[in-house]
Design a protein around this motif. Structure first.
Motif, PDB file in Angstrom:
ATOM      1  N   ASN A 169       0.793  -0.891   0.053  1.00 45.71           N
ATOM      2  CA  ASN A 169       0.430  -0.178  -0.007  1.00 45.71           C
ATOM      3  C   ASN A 169       0.877   1.525   0.019  1.00 45.71           C
ATOM      4  N   ASP A 170       2.129   0.985  -0.446  1.00 45.60           N
ATOM      5  CA  ASP A 170       3.062   2.031  -0.278  1.00 45.60           C
ATOM      6  C   ASP A 170       3.000   3.253   0.790  1.00 45.60           C
ATOM      7  N   ARG A 171       2.633   2.887   1.856  1.00 43.86           N
ATOM      8  CA  ARG A 171       2.853   3.483   2.971  1.00 43.86           C
ATOM      9  C   ARG A 171       3.787   3.368   4.756  1.00 43.86           C
ATOM     10  N   VAL A 172       3.659   4.082   4.887  1.00 42.98           N
ATOM     11  CA  VAL A 172       4.500   3.597   6.824  1.00 42.98           C
ATOM     12  C   VAL A 172       3.410   3.577   8.021  1.00 42.98           C
ATOM     13  N   LEU A 173       2.386   2.853   8.951  1.00 39.54           N
ATOM     14  CA  LEU A 173       1.786   3.066   9.780  1.00 39.54           C
ATOM     15  C   LEU A 173       2.201   3.443  11.235  1.00 39.54           C
ATOM     16  N   ILE A 174       2.486   4.249  12.014  1.00 37.05           N
ATOM     17  CA  ILE A 174       2.711   4.682  13.324  1.00 37.05           C
ATOM     18  C   ILE A 174       1.728   4.747  14.396  1.00 37.05           C
ATOM     19  N   PHE A 175       1.825   3.989  15.167  1.00 35.18           N
ATOM     20  CA  PHE A 175       1.442   3.724  15.959  1.00 35.18           C
ATOM     21  C   PHE A 175       1.915   3.465  17.531  1.00 35.18           C
ATOM     22  N   ASP A 176       0.715   4.273  18.773  1.00 32.27           N
ATOM     23  CA  ASP A 176       0.812   4.005  20.209  1.00 32.27           C
ATOM     24  C   ASP A 176       1.328   3.606  20.307  1.00 32.27           C
ATOM     25  N   LYS A 177       1.885   2.832  21.130  1.00 34.22           N
ATOM     26  CA  LYS A 177       2.109   1.710  21.828  1.00 34.22           C
ATOM     27  C   LYS A 177       1.078   0.949  22.695  1.00 34.22           C
TER      28      LYS A 177
ATOM     29  N   LEU B  19      -3.640   4.047  16.155  1.00 34.62           N
ATOM     30  CA  LEU B  19      -2.895   4.934  14.759  1.00 34.62           C
ATOM     31  C   LEU B  19      -2.625   6.847  15.516  1.00 34.62           C
ATOM     32  N   LYS B  20      -1.728   7.244  15.212  1.00 34.90           N
ATOM     33  CA  LYS B  20      -1.912   7.955  15.303  1.00 34.90           C
ATOM     34  C   LYS B  20      -1.160   9.167  14.064  1.00 34.90           C
ATOM     35  N   GLN B  21      -0.746   8.260  12.952  1.00 33.78           N
ATOM     36  CA  GLN B  21       0.003   9.291  11.790  1.00 33.78           C
ATOM     37  C   GLN B  21       0.135   7.646  10.378  1.00 33.78           C
ATOM     38  N   THR B  22      -0.608   8.547   9.481  1.00 23.33           N
ATOM     39  CA  THR B  22      -0.093   7.461   7.816  1.00 23.33           C
ATOM     40  C   THR B  22       1.285   8.306   6.748  1.00 23.33           C
ATOM     41  N   LEU B  23       1.737   7.404   6.503  1.00 28.63           N
ATOM     42  CA  LEU B  23       3.119   8.192   5.846  1.00 28.63           C
ATOM     43  C   LEU B  23       2.510   7.947   4.389  1.00 28.63           C
ATOM     44  N   LYS B  24       2.995   8.777   3.241  1.00 26.21           N
ATOM     45  CA  LYS B  24       3.045   8.468   2.045  1.00 26.21           C
ATOM     46  C   LYS B  24       3.699   9.213   0.977  1.00 26.21           C
ATOM     47  N   ASP B  25       4.323  10.786   1.890  1.00 26.63           N
ATOM     48  CA  ASP B  25       4.717  11.297   0.875  1.00 26.63           C
ATOM     49  C   ASP B  25       6.382  10.701   0.369  1.00 26.63           C
ATOM     50  N   GLU B  26       6.505  10.122  -1.048  1.00 24.08           N
ATOM     51  CA  GLU B  26       7.593   9.702  -1.307  1.00 24.08           C
ATOM     52  C   GLU B  26       8.588   8.578  -0.888  1.00 24.08           C
ATOM     53  N   ILE B  27       7.244   7.878  -0.345  1.00 23.48           N
ATOM     54  CA  ILE B  27       7.263   6.354  -0.166  1.00 23.48           C
ATOM     55  C   ILE B  27       6.553   5.604  -0.854  1.00 23.48           C
ATOM     56  N   GLU B  28       7.436   4.304  -1.520  1.00 22.78           N
ATOM     57  CA  GLU B  28       6.793   3.337  -2.049  1.00 22.78           C
ATOM     58  C   GLU B  28       7.793   2.021  -1.947  1.00 22.78           C
ATOM     59  N   LYS B  29       6.863   1.303  -2.150  1.00 23.55           N
ATOM     60  CA  LYS B  29       7.194   0.068  -1.169  1.00 23.55           C
ATOM     61  C   LYS B  29       8.633  -0.122  -0.818  1.00 23.55           C
ATOM     62  N   PRO B  30       8.350   0.625   1.035  1.00 26.50           N
ATOM     63  CA  PRO B  30       8.528   0.933   2.282  1.00 26.50           C
ATOM     64  C   PRO B  30       8.939  -0.874   2.252  1.00 26.50           C
ATOM     65  N   THR B  31      10.359  -0.739   3.201  1.00 26.68           N
ATOM     66  CA  THR B  31      10.343  -1.869   3.364  1.00 26.68           C
ATOM     67  C   THR B  31      11.411  -1.960   4.627  1.00 26.68           C
ATOM     68  N   ASP B  32      12.130  -0.947   5.339  1.00 21.25           N
ATOM     69  CA  ASP B  32      12.090  -0.334   7.097  1.00 21.25           C
ATOM     70  C   ASP B  32      12.321   1.102   7.164  1.00 21.25           C
ATOM     71  N   MET B  33      12.374   1.074   8.435  1.00 20.60           N
ATOM     72  CA  MET B  33      12.610   2.401   8.834  1.00 20.60           C
ATOM     73  C   MET B  33      13.588   2.478  10.071  1.00 20.60           C
ATOM     74  N   ILE B  34      14.190   3.702  10.393  1.00 27.63           N
ATOM     75  CA  ILE B  34      15.021   3.573  11.968  1.00 27.63           C
ATOM     76  C   ILE B  34      15.268   5.848  11.975  1.00 27.63           C
ATOM     77  N   ILE B  35      15.350   5.843  12.827  1.00 25.04           N
ATOM     78  CA  ILE B  35      15.350   6.637  13.390  1.00 25.04           C
ATOM     79  C   ILE B  35      16.985   7.144  14.192  1.00 25.04           C
ATOM     80  N   MET B  36      17.518   8.074  13.753  1.00 28.58           N
ATOM     81  CA  MET B  36      18.491   8.434  14.152  1.00 28.58           C
ATOM     82  C   MET B  36      18.992  10.071  14.055  1.00 28.58           C
TER      83      MET B  36
END
Length: 277
Positions: free
Chosen positions: A222-230, A234-251
Motif C-alpha cells: 500500500n506504499d505507506r508507513v503506519l505509526i501507532f502509539d504503544k 493509529l497516530k499517523q500515516t506516511l505516504k509522501d515519497e514512499i514506494e514499497k517501503p521495507t524498513d525504517m530507523i530513527i537516528m
C-alpha cells in the motif's frame, strides 16, 4: 495561608508550563536521497553510519548522507532485515538459512542448534537476540543464555503467516507478521500480549521499528508507513515519497525510511502540528 497560596500558584504555573511543552507533533518529509544501484530491504546504524541490506545484489552497503556507497560487504545470500548491537552487524541470510555476524572485517555464523528456513529478520537488545524464521512461521528468541521457539502457521493470536521482522525492547518482543497484515507483541516467555494494526487493511506488513513512544510498520503493497502509539492507536500515516517501503530507523531525531522499489531513502523530521485557523 501565605505559603499555601504560593504553593497553589506554583502548582498552576508548573501545570501550565507542562501543557505548553506537550505540543502535538507529526513526522513531515524532510529529504529524499536516491540510492544508485541499491534495492534496500533492511537498515541499521553503527556510530552514526547507516547500513543497508541490498538483497537483490547480495550485499550490505554503508552509505553517506548523499546516499553514496562508502563500504560494501559482498558474497552474501539475500540479506534481509539486519540489526546491530552497536559494534557487530547481524545479517539474516534468506538464501543460506543462517544468520551471519560481521565485526571488524570478520564474518562468522551465529551458532544455532536449531535449523532456520529463510530467516527474514533479526532483533538484538543488550545480550538478547530474536530471529524471524520466515518459512517456519515462528520466532526464535535468546535471553542471553537460552533459546526458545514460539509460533506456528496460522491466523490466530500467537500464530504467524510468514513473519519478516522482529524487534526486542525492555520487556517485549515485537513481530512484523507480514502476511497476516499485523503486528504481534509477546512477552519474553513467548506468550501473546497484544495485536496492533489488524484493523488497518495492510497488505504485507514487512518491517517494524519501535522507538521510545511509537511503533512503525511498513505497509509494503500500500506504499505507506503506519505509526501507532504503544497501545495500538493509529497516530499517523506516511505516504509522501514512499514506494514499497521495507524498513525504517530513527537516528539523530530523523526518521529514515527505505524504499525497495525506487531505491530511495526518505527522511522525515518531527514538527509541531499546525492547526488551521
Amino acid at each position: 495561608m501565605k505559603y499555601l497560596y504560593i504553593l497553589v500558584v506554583a502548582t498552576i504555573l508548573f501545570s501550565s508550563c507542562k501543557q505548553k511543552q506537550e505540543v502535538p507533533k507529526e513526522w513531515e518529509l524532510l529529504n529524499i536521497v536516491q540510492l544508485e544501484g541499491v534495492n534496500p530491504i533492511g537498515i541499521a546504524e553503527i556510530d552514526g553510519n547507516l547500513w543497508l541490506s541490498d538483497g537483490d545484489h547480495n550485499r550490505l552497503v554503508q552509505i553517506d548522507s548523499k546516499g553514496e556507497i562508502i563500504k560494501a560487504i559482498d558474497s552474501l545470500e539475500r540479506p534481509m532485515h539486519i540489526a546491530t548491537d552497536g559494534s557487530s552487524l547481524f545479517i539474516p541470510q534468506y538464501g543460506r538459512d543462517n544468520v551471519a555476524v560481521y565485526k571488524n572485517g570478520i564474518m562468522e555464523e551465529l551458532f544455532l542448534k536449531d535449523s532456520l528456513d529463510a530467516p527474514a529478520g533479526v532483533g538484538v537488545f543488550r545480550g538478547e537476540k530474536a530471529i524471524a524464521d520466515f518459512y517456519n512461521n515462528r520466532i526464535l528468541y535468546n535471553n542471553g543464555k537460552n533459546w526458545i521457539s514460539f509460533g506456528e502457521e496460522g491466523k490466530k493470536q500467537g500464530e504467524f503467516y510468514y513473519p519478516t521482522d522482529v524487534q526486542i525492547t525492555d520487556s517485549l518482543i515485537w513481530v512484523a507478521d507480514a502476511y497476516n497484515n499485523r503486528i504481534q507483541v509477546f512477552d519474553k516467555q513467548g506468550s501473546f500480549v497484544k495485536m496492533i494494526g489488524d484493523d488497518q487493511k495492510m497488505n504485507a506488513a514487512t518491517g517494524i521499528y519501535v522507538s521510545d513512544n511509537e511503533v512503525f510498520i511498513t505497509d509494503f503493497e500500500n506504499d505507506r508507513v503506519l505509526i501507532f502509539d504503544k497501545d495500538g492507536n493509529l497516530k499517523q500515516t506516511l505516504k509522501d515519497e514512499i514506494e514499497k517501503p521495507t524498513d525504517m530507523i530513527i537516528m539523530n531525531n530523523t526518521l529514515y525510511i527505505i524504499n525497495y522499489r525506487n531505491g530511495k531513502l526518505s527522511s522525515y523530521t518531527l514538527n509541531p502540528v499546525v492547526k488551521e485557523s
